[in-house]
Write an enzyme that holds these catalytic residues in place. Structure first.
Site, PDB file in Angstrom:
ATOM      1  N   SER A 533     -15.735 -54.405  58.404  1.00  0.00           N
ATOM      2  CA  SER A 533     -17.413 -54.449  58.751  1.00  0.00           C
ATOM      3  C   SER A 533     -17.404 -55.460  58.849  1.00  0.00           C
ATOM      4  CB  SER A 533     -18.430 -54.103  58.378  1.00  0.00           C
ATOM      5  OG  SER A 533     -19.228 -53.853  59.239  1.00  0.00           O
ATOM      6  N   ASP A 618     -20.681 -47.828  68.123  1.00  0.00           N
ATOM      7  CA  ASP A 618     -21.356 -48.416  67.288  1.00  0.00           C
ATOM      8  C   ASP A 618     -22.157 -49.458  67.326  1.00  0.00           C
ATOM      9  OD1 ASP A 618     -20.726 -50.768  64.544  1.00  0.00           O
ATOM     10  OD2 ASP A 618     -18.747 -50.295  64.155  1.00  0.00           O
ATOM     11  N   HIS A 653     -20.784 -46.625  63.671  1.00  0.00           N
ATOM     12  CA  HIS A 653     -20.797 -47.691  63.131  1.00  0.00           C
ATOM     13  C   HIS A 653     -20.064 -47.014  61.453  1.00  0.00           C
ATOM     14  CE1 HIS A 653     -20.029 -52.233  60.975  1.00  0.00           C
ATOM     15  NE2 HIS A 653     -20.543 -51.549  59.872  1.00  0.00           N
TER      16      HIS A 653
END
Length: 680
Positions: A533, A618, A653
């Protein structure tokens, strides 16, 4: 270094020009953002096939690592029960199950009641996640949210626990954040914006009348809001939070029809969180206190001018959270980069810190659901010691170990941890937690994986992860770099790693890597980096700055197209992050981000071997950022390194949702690192 097949898929170039402040940027792969375009889906599938082809020689190794990691999971594990009212609550896994059962047992009985049977509920879904049970004050009703896509939209269902019957009421597409009022029929819940995914509305919903009313709408796009109930159960709070500013509204839990009142109106860069003991409020705030202090206020007198100091600010101690019990205050604090637990009486006196022996560890307040108690539940772990649950008597300081997570096929005595400080280029000392075999010698012969994040003030603490032993057992040193941008060393640590000081995050990671090489923890040419991320942004920036330092990089769901994303207010979670990255609609911020944004700074040079992962659904970092970045890296790569993209076509995610499926993702990443290092 083996030559790998270079017949990778080539995404069509379709130049898209963007101009701002006289700066022209050409994005050849902008078109990949169209999720509905069959060509996009086809391209992602081709990339998956190419990744599989390149990694075919380590297919068996991948399976071996998966089995190793799986063998370190106790298949029929359970959590230690937490008491709440007349019941104890816990979760447990049955052998072979990907998902847990949520259960409760009445105190004094041995009859278990299954609240949520996730293995059953998840049938027919490739992705499944729940919020877990949310129990009403009279213990007779349960709410729970479920997400079957991975975009974190939950449908909330209700169950009458007396009859075991599911009610027809369903609240669709909520965040999963929900609390009960004292009447056992009213809930307050948060809902996100369907486009930007910002949690922006709080509703009141009555189960009997099925009436849904908006009670709070956070219109400022830089804020998100959520609802919570205090441990005393006397108040319900709505907290609205931006990166640097907060505002709280409150309501007595026994008056759900009343209007929420503002606690203290928002002031730019004033942060505060509110708790209570039923009699008065406890405020954890940065008002004239960079590392936070604790203040009190009486009901009806909650303006900032009415706050009175209870626990003063300390230069060397960062207060990250306060739990208010009936007679005690328990503080989660950080000192010298380590987490500690400090106990005081309700008047803020007689401080006592629970002592711990490891060099590098993580300790924090655990699952406490009872307000009037002398027992604190806390958790403790280190990179080599699995999490343990302790009950600590706040009065006598007696301590009882309730449960240590069982890790089969694992002996903590075969490993050791170290904690070192590496001096960065500007003289700041950066802490690093290291995990290695017990007989490790620093003689510059070992391979090393360096892991980092460094954003949002989030801490990469030295927690236990049984997966990494698959690398350590193969001779790797695992290094966790506690770089600026996190809050490991206090609030200053975060502030000197965001907006116009963001470069410190990347320099710290590079300087830590070089410092560890200098101290002979690893062999040059055998160093790997990993981050996910915003940690994927770190990977991208570091690769542009010092590509030769790493033989391989794993970038999980990486946020790499910073300017384009931060200029697009329709993309989830953009506007709330201006205080993190800067607002590129302002030239000074634009120019600064332009210097490090990974996608914009890809240039002609030899890049390391790279594995990039993403999820089609995501909600935090859209899949097209990693996809575009991989294509651009290949366009500019001057070496024969391998650059791979792996897209999970089902997940969001967080990756796969089942506990074993998630290990498959990790086994691919580790197999890639070992493949690049010519190790089995």
């Amino acid at each position: 270094m083996h030559k790998y097949p270079q017949d990778f898929p080539k995404a069509t170039k379709n130049p898209h020009i963007m101009e701002k402040f006289g700066d022209r940027r050409t994005d050849n792969y902008f078109w990949l953002r169209d999720r509905e375009n069959p060509q996009v889906i086809d391209y992602l599938k081709q990339e998956n096939a190419y990744t599989e082809k390149v990694m075919a020689p380590v297919k068996e190794l991948q399976e071996q690592i998966f089995q190793e990691m799986k063998s370190r999971i106790k298949e029929d594990d359970s959590s230690y029960p937490a008491k709440m009212g007349p019941y104890t609550y816990s979760t447990r896994f049955e052998k072979g199950a990907q998902y847990p059962l949520f259960v409760r047992t009445k105190i004094g009985s041995d009859k278990e009641e299954i609240l949520l049977n996730e293995p059953e509920l998840s049938k027919g879904h490739t992705y499944y996640d729940t919020t877990g049970p949310r129990i009403s004050p009279n213990d007779m009703m349960m709410a729970y949210g479920e997400d079957t896509v991975g975009r974190r939209f939950y449908d909330i269902h209700f169950v009458d626990l007396k009859t075991g019957k599911k009610l027809p009421n369903v609240i669709e597409k909520a965040t999963g954040n929900l609390v009960w009022a004292d009447d056992n029929e009213t809930v307050f819940f948060a809902q996100q914006n369907p486009e930007t995914l910002r949690s922006e509305k709080i509703y009141r919903y009555n189960l009997k009348t099925q009436k849904k009313e908006l009670v709070y709408h956070e219109k400022d796009e830089t804020f998100s809001c959520y609802v919570l109930k205090s441990l005393s159960r006397k108040y319900i709070y709505i907290t609205s939070q931006a990166t640097l500013t907060s505002e709280v509204h409150y309501l007595p839990a026994n008056k759900p029809q009343d209007a929420f009142k503002v606690f203290a109106p928002r002031q730019r860069e004033l942060e505060y969180a509110v708790n209570d003991d039923g009699q008065q409020f406890y405020i954890t705030t940065n008002k004239d206190a960079k590392n936070y202090r604790v203040m009190t206020a009486k009901p009806g007198h909650t303006a900032v001018a009415d706050w009175k100091e209870l626990i003063a600010h300390r230069q060397d101690t960062y207060i990250s959270d306060v739990t208010v019990f009936k007679h005690y205050l328990v503080l989660d604090i950080r000192r010298n980069g380590l987490t500690e637990i400090e106990i005081r009486d309700i008047h803020g006196n007689n401080p006592f810190t629970i002592p711990f022996s490891d060099q590098s560890f993580m300790a924090g307040v655990g699952d406490n659901r009872e307000f009037d108690t002398e027992w604190l539940r806390y958790e403790y772990e280190s990179m080599r010691l699995p999490p343990s649950v302790y009950d600590f008597n706040l009065k006598s300081h007696e301590q009882i170990l309730r449960k240590t997570r069982e890790v089969p096929n694992f002996d903590p005595n075969k490993y050791r941890t170290e904690r070192v400080f590496i001096t960065a280029r500007d003289g700041v000392k950066v802490p690093v937690s290291l995990l290695m075999k017990k007989d490790f010698r620093a003689d510059a012969t070992a391979p090393m994986l360096v892991y980092g994040y460094g954003s949002y003030g989030a801490n990469m603490d030295p927690w236990f992860s049984s997966s990494f032993f698959s690398l350590v057992d193969r001779g790797f040193v695992f290094a966790k770099a506690h770089i600026r941008g996190g809050s490991e060393m206090g609030r200053e640590w975060y502030d000197t790693g965001r907006t116009k000081k963001k470069m410190n995050t990347f320099y710290d990671f590079i300087d830590v890597t070089e410092g560890l090489l200098k101290q002979q923890y690893a062999k040059k040419g055998h160093v790997y980096a990993m981050g996910g991320s915003a940690g994927g942004l770190l990977m991208g920036a570091v690769m542009n700055l010092r590509p030769e330092l790493y033989n391989g990089v794993v970038a999980q769901v990486p946020f790499v197209d910073v300017i384009t994303t931060m200029l697009d207010e329709s993309i989830p979670l953009t506007t709330g992050e201006y205080d993190e990255w800067g607002n590129p609609n302002e030239q000074e911020a634009y120019d600064y981000i332009r210097t490090y944004s990974p996608y914009d700074n890809v240039k002609d040079q030899k890049y390391p071997n790279v594995l990039v992962t993403t999820g089609l659904h995501d909600s935090q970092v859209q899949y097209w950022e990693p996809a575009k970045w991989v294509s651009k890296l290949r366009d500019h790569n001057k070496g024969d390194s391998v650059i791979l993209l792996k897209t999970d076509m089902e997940a969001g995610h967080g990756g796969a949702s089942g506990r074993f499926d998630a290990l498959k993702d990790t086994s691919i990443e580790f197999a890639f690192i070992l493949q690049m290092d010519d190790r089995k």
